[in-house]
Design a protein around this motif. Structure first.
Motif, short mmCIF file in Angstrom:
data_model
loop_
_atom_site.label_atom_id
_atom_site.label_comp_id
_atom_site.label_asym_id
_atom_site.label_seq_id
_atom_site.Cartn_x
_atom_site.Cartn_y
_atom_site.Cartn_z
N ILE A 71 0.60 -0.97 0.00
CA ILE A 71 0.28 0.20 -0.17
C ILE A 71 0.88 1.06 0.24
O ILE A 71 1.87 1.29 0.90
CB ILE A 71 -0.74 -0.08 1.11
CG1 ILE A 71 -1.98 -1.38 1.32
CG2 ILE A 71 -2.23 1.11 1.52
CD1 ILE A 71 -2.35 -1.41 2.35
N ILE A 72 0.80 1.96 -1.33
CA ILE A 72 1.97 3.32 -1.03
C ILE A 72 1.42 4.06 -0.69
O ILE A 72 2.25 5.22 0.66
CB ILE A 72 1.75 3.63 -2.58
CG1 ILE A 72 2.57 2.14 -3.28
CG2 ILE A 72 3.09 4.87 -2.84
CD1 ILE A 72 2.61 2.54 -4.81
N ARG A 73 -0.23 5.00 -0.80
CA ARG A 73 -0.34 5.91 -0.17
C ARG A 73 -1.81 5.22 0.23
O ARG A 73 -2.66 3.85 0.63
CB ARG A 73 -1.11 7.13 -1.16
CG ARG A 73 0.70 7.69 -1.53
CD ARG A 73 0.10 9.12 -2.59
NE ARG A 73 -0.77 8.49 -3.23
CZ ARG A 73 -0.44 8.36 -4.83
NH1 ARG A 73 1.13 8.57 -4.75
NH2 ARG A 73 -0.99 8.29 -5.63
N GLY A 74 -2.33 6.03 1.47
CA GLY A 74 -3.93 6.47 2.79
C GLY A 74 -3.85 5.12 3.68
O GLY A 74 -5.14 5.18 3.98
N GLN B 50 -14.96 7.74 4.07
CA GLN B 50 -14.39 7.07 2.51
C GLN B 50 -13.02 6.81 2.83
O GLN B 50 -12.37 7.81 3.51
CB GLN B 50 -15.06 7.06 1.55
CG GLN B 50 -14.17 8.60 1.11
CD GLN B 50 -15.19 8.49 -0.90
OE1 GLN B 50 -15.85 7.61 -1.30
NE2 GLN B 50 -13.94 9.31 -1.06
N ARG B 51 -11.67 5.73 2.49
CA ARG B 51 -10.74 6.18 2.48
C ARG B 51 -10.03 5.39 1.27
O ARG B 51 -11.09 4.48 0.47
CB ARG B 51 -10.65 5.09 3.17
CG ARG B 51 -10.41 5.35 4.49
CD ARG B 51 -9.50 6.66 4.93
NE ARG B 51 -8.43 6.25 5.10
CZ ARG B 51 -7.59 5.52 6.62
NH1 ARG B 51 -8.57 4.76 7.41
NH2 ARG B 51 -6.51 4.88 6.32
N ILE B 52 -9.39 6.29 0.68
CA ILE B 52 -8.51 5.55 -1.13
C ILE B 52 -7.77 5.50 -0.91
O ILE B 52 -6.72 6.07 -0.13
CB ILE B 52 -8.99 6.64 -1.75
CG1 ILE B 52 -9.94 7.33 -1.82
CG2 ILE B 52 -8.18 6.67 -3.57
CD1 ILE B 52 -10.36 9.09 -2.69
N LEU B 53 -6.81 4.30 -1.24
CA LEU B 53 -5.73 3.44 -1.37
C LEU B 53 -5.42 3.06 -2.65
O LEU B 53 -5.63 3.49 -3.39
CB LEU B 53 -5.61 1.80 -0.37
CG LEU B 53 -6.69 2.45 0.82
CD1 LEU B 53 -7.09 0.59 0.73
CD2 LEU B 53 -5.59 2.99 1.82
N VAL B 54 -3.97 3.88 -2.38
CA VAL B 54 -3.00 3.34 -3.27
C VAL B 54 -2.07 2.10 -3.84
O VAL B 54 -1.34 2.53 -2.67
CB VAL B 54 -2.28 4.81 -4.05
CG1 VAL B 54 -1.42 3.98 -5.22
CG2 VAL B 54 -2.85 6.01 -4.65
N ILE B 55 -2.36 1.28 -4.26
CA ILE B 55 -1.78 0.20 -4.11
C ILE B 55 -0.69 -0.80 -5.25
O ILE B 55 -0.99 -0.23 -6.40
CB ILE B 55 -2.52 -1.28 -4.22
CG1 ILE B 55 -3.42 -0.96 -2.73
CG2 ILE B 55 -2.04 -2.82 -3.89
CD1 ILE B 55 -4.64 -1.95 -2.97
N GLY B 56 0.65 -0.70 -4.99
CA GLY B 56 1.69 -0.72 -5.62
C GLY B 56 2.48 -2.97 -5.69
O GLY B 56 1.92 -2.73 -4.98
N VAL B 57 2.28 -2.77 -7.07
CA VAL B 57 2.46 -4.47 -6.82
C VAL B 57 4.26 -4.73 -7.44
O VAL B 57 4.77 -4.09 -8.33
CB VAL B 57 2.07 -5.27 -8.40
CG1 VAL B 57 1.64 -5.31 -9.33
CG2 VAL B 57 2.33 -7.26 -7.80
N ASN B 58 5.37 -5.40 -6.89
CA ASN B 58 6.80 -6.05 -7.69
C ASN B 58 6.46 -7.73 -7.59
O ASN B 58 5.61 -8.06 -7.15
CB ASN B 58 7.80 -5.04 -6.61
CG ASN B 58 7.68 -3.49 -6.85
OD1 ASN B 58 7.78 -3.14 -8.01
ND2 ASN B 58 8.12 -3.17 -5.82
N ASN B 59 7.93 -7.85 -7.64
CA ASN B 59 8.17 -9.12 -7.93
C ASN B 59 9.02 -9.55 -7.14
O ASN B 59 9.64 -8.72 -6.13
CB ASN B 59 9.21 -9.76 -9.73
CG ASN B 59 7.94 -9.66 -11.01
OD1 ASN B 59 7.96 -9.58 -12.12
ND2 ASN B 59 6.49 -9.84 -10.27
N GLU B 60 9.10 -10.90 -6.48
CA GLU B 60 10.16 -10.93 -5.39
C GLU B 60 10.99 -11.48 -5.85
O GLU B 60 12.03 -10.58 -5.12
CB GLU B 60 9.10 -13.17 -4.92
CG GLU B 60 7.48 -12.76 -4.62
CD GLU B 60 7.60 -14.95 -4.68
OE1 GLU B 60 8.99 -15.23 -4.53
OE2 GLU B 60 6.74 -15.03 -3.96
N ALA B 61 12.03 -11.64 -7.00
CA ALA B 61 12.66 -11.66 -7.83
C ALA B 61 13.19 -10.13 -7.97
O ALA B 61 12.53 -9.48 -8.93
CB ALA B 61 13.25 -13.05 -8.56
N PRO B 62 14.43 -9.33 -7.94
CA PRO B 62 14.78 -8.10 -8.95
C PRO B 62 14.91 -8.85 -10.03
O PRO B 62 14.66 -9.52 -10.62
CB PRO B 62 16.09 -8.29 -8.55
CG PRO B 62 16.41 -9.66 -8.15
CD PRO B 62 16.26 -10.20 -7.49
#
Length: 828
Positions: A386-389, A421-433
């Motif tokens: 969760i990047i923000r919120g 209400q709540r606004i969330l910003v979600i990011g995603v990455n991989n386990e490996a670089p």
């Protein structure tokens, strides 16, 4: 070796008695024989077909397996024995046989006769040692095929017959070669496979008709020349290699190997490799080194997502790759390993969901991503954040390992009244670089937004804060108010109508007022008692509104260390000797900082403070030392120790200031001072009592010896009559001014005695050698020495006293001092 020779000869002689003898052999030899000279050849098989053990009775001769007899050292027939025995033994058949050999000196004959043996022929290797024979592998004949000829130069003087033995003749493969008896020609009877028999070593013999061997047996080698009749072959039917995608050109992939059964280090085994074809048939991706068989990356961009594997058809050819060489093909499969060169991306960029307020540990949404990397590998495993919120950490997102989806949960209850209400910003990455291809662009992180709608529900009162810390000092009185803990209605913010209580089963340290929420102690809190040792306790408090809805809060009661202990000096009894070394006083306090060290020491008695002094050493210890004019004695010094919190501890330090070198020498006979008063010690009192008893015992003894005498007013002038004169004269004691006794004056010129005291006096005068005059004063025992004259010798008192003289001494003093109960004893 020398001692064994007679035993060997004796053993052979014994065996000759029990062994069967074969035909005798006679050799004609020169009279002088050198070492390693061929004497002749004996047909051993004629005597014993299978001889496993062959020996000579004479150590100067050795016998080979073919029957050849050689000298081992130089010898002369004119001076040496000319007969020896060859012993043959078949161990399996238990058969032993012997051959007698006689050496006869040859007679000199005319050289014209061909068969004359007048000289010993010198061996020559000109024709008897030809170069190794060569036979072509898989030769087509015609057979028999002559391959070599051996011939001895002695054939000029002798009739020579040739024979041979060894592999290919009389050993496997038998019958492959033979030698003509008269000519020495060697023939092959059939073709030979070099891979099975690369060479043969045979032994050739040249003998005369009577069995004499003028030549040493010849070891002849027949080499089979290789024919390129074997194609190379790969060591594996199927080669498999792996290489990561996006590998740079020249990266090692693997190595193929092949072998050839033909003769090594020839063109027949010089191999060359090449790639025949590639599947899929696109731009060649790999190269194959022709000499080593090493496969390397050729294409700079191997993309697993486009081509997951390659299949190569490779060829190996001998004759250094010449077209007429023999060849074989093999298969190589190269798998492209996945690297994380693709970033995951969300399937949707926006999500919406709902959740009731105050709900916790509940899943509210699942999000999914797309990743082109190999499924199940670290390069495709998604890691959500969760990047923000989520500043209050009310939300948490995890990864479902089975589906690779992100699971959004509420871990802390949401408040509708605070935020609808709540606004969330979600990011995603991989386990490996990420591992990108050369010259490729940097990958960007994929994100999505989630709107969470908070649903309003009727909820119970809420404590603010939810955890309240209250500090309580140790040993506070029961009922001490330590704080207030209240709750309010989250919708209205009103605190009215809310009741408070503490559920049972918790630590019974505090209670809370049902209406006001005031918190008070119900016990004396002491960190040294039982459950209070840990110093804190969490108490759950319930808040109940008019509708019966409840809310909970927590009070954390912490016991703050207090100043409840007095500082005490750990050791209070000391002995100080004449060196007056300072004593280190150390105090202890059961309290914690800041109610313990540093300590301050004070002597509370002014009189003793003028005799003793205290100086600081460290936070816990001070030095106690006497001043220079402090007399010896036992002192009980009141010392007050003040801790950092101001609490005073009274201590009595007992110091025995003794005239000693070591504390063990001190016997306790000292004055004891307490509060400025001087008193006698125990040993001093005992000394006085013992002195008094001793004096009384002396008086009783003297009285017993002299008997009971009458009391006379006059004293005769005869000092030797042994009469006891008792005088009881009382003077006006109130008018006595002088506290000292005037010394006695003796009318005799030879001696005198004197004593003084301040109170009751008792005199004892004894006439005779070594007698003393003693005075007891206040229980103290003192001795006056005799008057000495000339060289310090004691004057012997032999004079006598008259009554007038005694009267003249006593009566002038009655006006100055009252003397009561005086007793004068005169005795020799």
């Amino acid at each position: 070796m020398a001692p064994a020779f007679p035993r060997l000869v004796l053993g052979l002689l014994v065996l000759s008695l029990c062994c069967e003898a074969c035909k005798k052999v006679i050799f004609h030899v020169p009279s002088e024989l050198e070492a390693d000279t061929l004497v002749g050849r004996v047909d051993l098989k004629e005597c014993l077909q299978s001889a496993e053990f062959i020996s000579s009775s004479d150590g100067r001769f050795k016998v080979l397996e073919d029957g050849s007899v050689y000298t081992t050292s130089a010898l002369s027939l004119s001076a040496e024995k000319k007969t020896f025995t060859i012993l043959l033994k078949d161990i399996q058949e238990q058969v032993q046989k012997k051959i007698q050999v006689d050496l006869v000196e040859e007679e000199k004959k005319t050289p014209n006769k061909r068969h004359a043996r007048d000289t010993v022929l010198k061996r020559t290797k000109r024709r008897w040692g030809p170069i190794p024979s060569v036979m072509i592998e898989n030769s087509l004949g015609p057979f028999p095929l002559q391959i070599q000829q051996v011939q001895s130069d002695t054939a000029q003087n002798y009739t020579i017959y040739y024979s041979a033995s060894g592999p290919g003749i009389d050993q496997d493969p038998k019958g492959l070669f033979y030698i003509e008896r008269e000519t020495g020609n060697i023939f092959a009877t059939r073709a030979v496979d070099r891979e099975q028999y690369p060479s043969f070593q045979i032994i050739c013999f040249a003998t005369t008709p009577d069995g004499y061997s003028p030549e040493v047996p010849l070891v002849h080698t027949i080499r089979i020349e290789d024919d390129n009749d074997n194609a190379p072959y790969f060591t594996q039917d199927h080669f498999e290699f792996c290489v990561p995608e996006n590998s740079r050109p020249g990266v090692f992939v693997g190595k193929v190997t092949a072998e050839d059964r033909d003769e090594p280090y020839t063109l027949h085994t010089t191999l060359k490799y090449r790639i025949v074809s590639q599947t899929p048939p696109i731009t060649p991706a790999f190269s194959l080194h022709g000499d080593t068989g090493v496969i390397s990356v050729l294409l700079p961009q191997l993309d697993r997502e486009l081509v997951p594997s390659y299949t190569l058809l490779v060829e190996v050819r001998d004759m250094a790759g010449q077209p007429f060489g023999l060849c074989t093909t093999g298969t190589v499969v190269i798998k492209i390993e996945d690297t994380n060169d693709n970033a995951p991306s969300f399937k949707q960029l926006q999500y919406e969901t709902r959740v009731e307020e105050n709900r916790v540990s509940v899943e509210i949404l699942r999000v999914s991503v797309v990743d082109l990397d190999e499924p199940g590998s670290p390069g495709s495993g998604a890691v959500y954040e969760i990047i923000r919120g989520n500043d209050d950490q009310a939300f948490e997102i995890t990864t479902d390992k089975n589906t690779n989806e992100g699971i959004l949960c509420v871990v802390k209850g949401l408040d509708y009244e605070t935020a609808k209400q709540r606004i969330l910003v979600i990011g995603v990455n991989n386990e490996a670089p990420y591992l990108l291809a050369p010259h490729s662009q940097q990958l960007s992180q994929s994100t999505c937004s989630v709107t969470v709608h908070v649903l309003d529900v009727d909820e119970g009162p809420v404590f603010k804060p939810c955890l309240l810390r209250l500090d309580v000092k140790e040993c506070e009185d029961i009922g001490t108010a330590i704080g207030r803990y209240i709750a309010e209605d989250p919708e209205s913010g009103n605190t009215e109508g809310i009741r408070y209580r503490i559920p049972p089963g918790q630590c019974n340290w505090i209670n809370i007022d049902e209406q006001s929420g005031e918190v008070r102690t119900v016990r004396v809190l002491d960190r040294d008692i039982g459950e209070m040792r840990r110093g804190q306790c969490n108490v759950t408090v319930l808040a109940i509104d008019r509708n019966g809805k409840t809310g909970t809060g927590t009070i954390q009661v912490c016991i703050v260390p207090g100043n409840k202990n007095f500082p005490r000096i750990s050791q209070t009894d000391y002995i100080m000797c004449r060196d007056r070394k300072p004593i280190c006083l150390t105090a202890q306090d059961g309290d914690e900082a800041p109610y313990s060290a540093p300590f301050v020491y004070r002597i509370t008695d002014r009189r003793l403070a003028s005799m003793w002094k205290l100086t600081p050493h460290d936070d816990n210890s001070w030095y106690l030392s006497p001043k220079s004019d402090t007399p010896y004695g036992i002192y009980e010094i009141p010392v007050t120790v003040i801790d950092n919190g101001g609490k005073r501890g009274e201590n009595i330090v007992r110091v025995n200031l003794c005239d000693c070198v070591t504390p063990t020498e001190c016997d306790g006979r000292a004055r004891q001072l307490s509060g400025g008063n001087v008193t006698l010690g125990l040993w001093a009192i005992l000394a006085m009592i013992l002195g008094s008893l001793l004096l009384l015992l002396i008086l009783i003894t003297i009285c017993g010896c002299c008997g009971a005498g009458a009391m006379h007013r006059q004293v005769t002038d005869d000092c030797a009559n042994h009469n006891l004169i008792i005088s009881n004269t009382e003077a006006p004691g109130e008018e006595v001014m002088d506290q000292n006794i005037i010394p006695l004056q003796n009318t005799c010129d030879q001696g005198g005695y004197g004593v003084k005291t301040g109170e009751q006096q008792t005199f004892e005068m004894v006439k005779g050698r070594g007698h003393t005059l003693e005075s007891v004063k206040g229980g103290g025992h003192q001795t006056l020495g005799s008057v000495k004259e000339g060289g310090g010798q004691t004057v012997m008192d032999t004079c006598r006293y008259s009554y007038s003289e005694w009267h003249n001494f006593t009566h002038p003093r009655l006006g100055e001092e009252s003397i009561r109960g005086h007793t004068v004893i005169k005795n020799n």
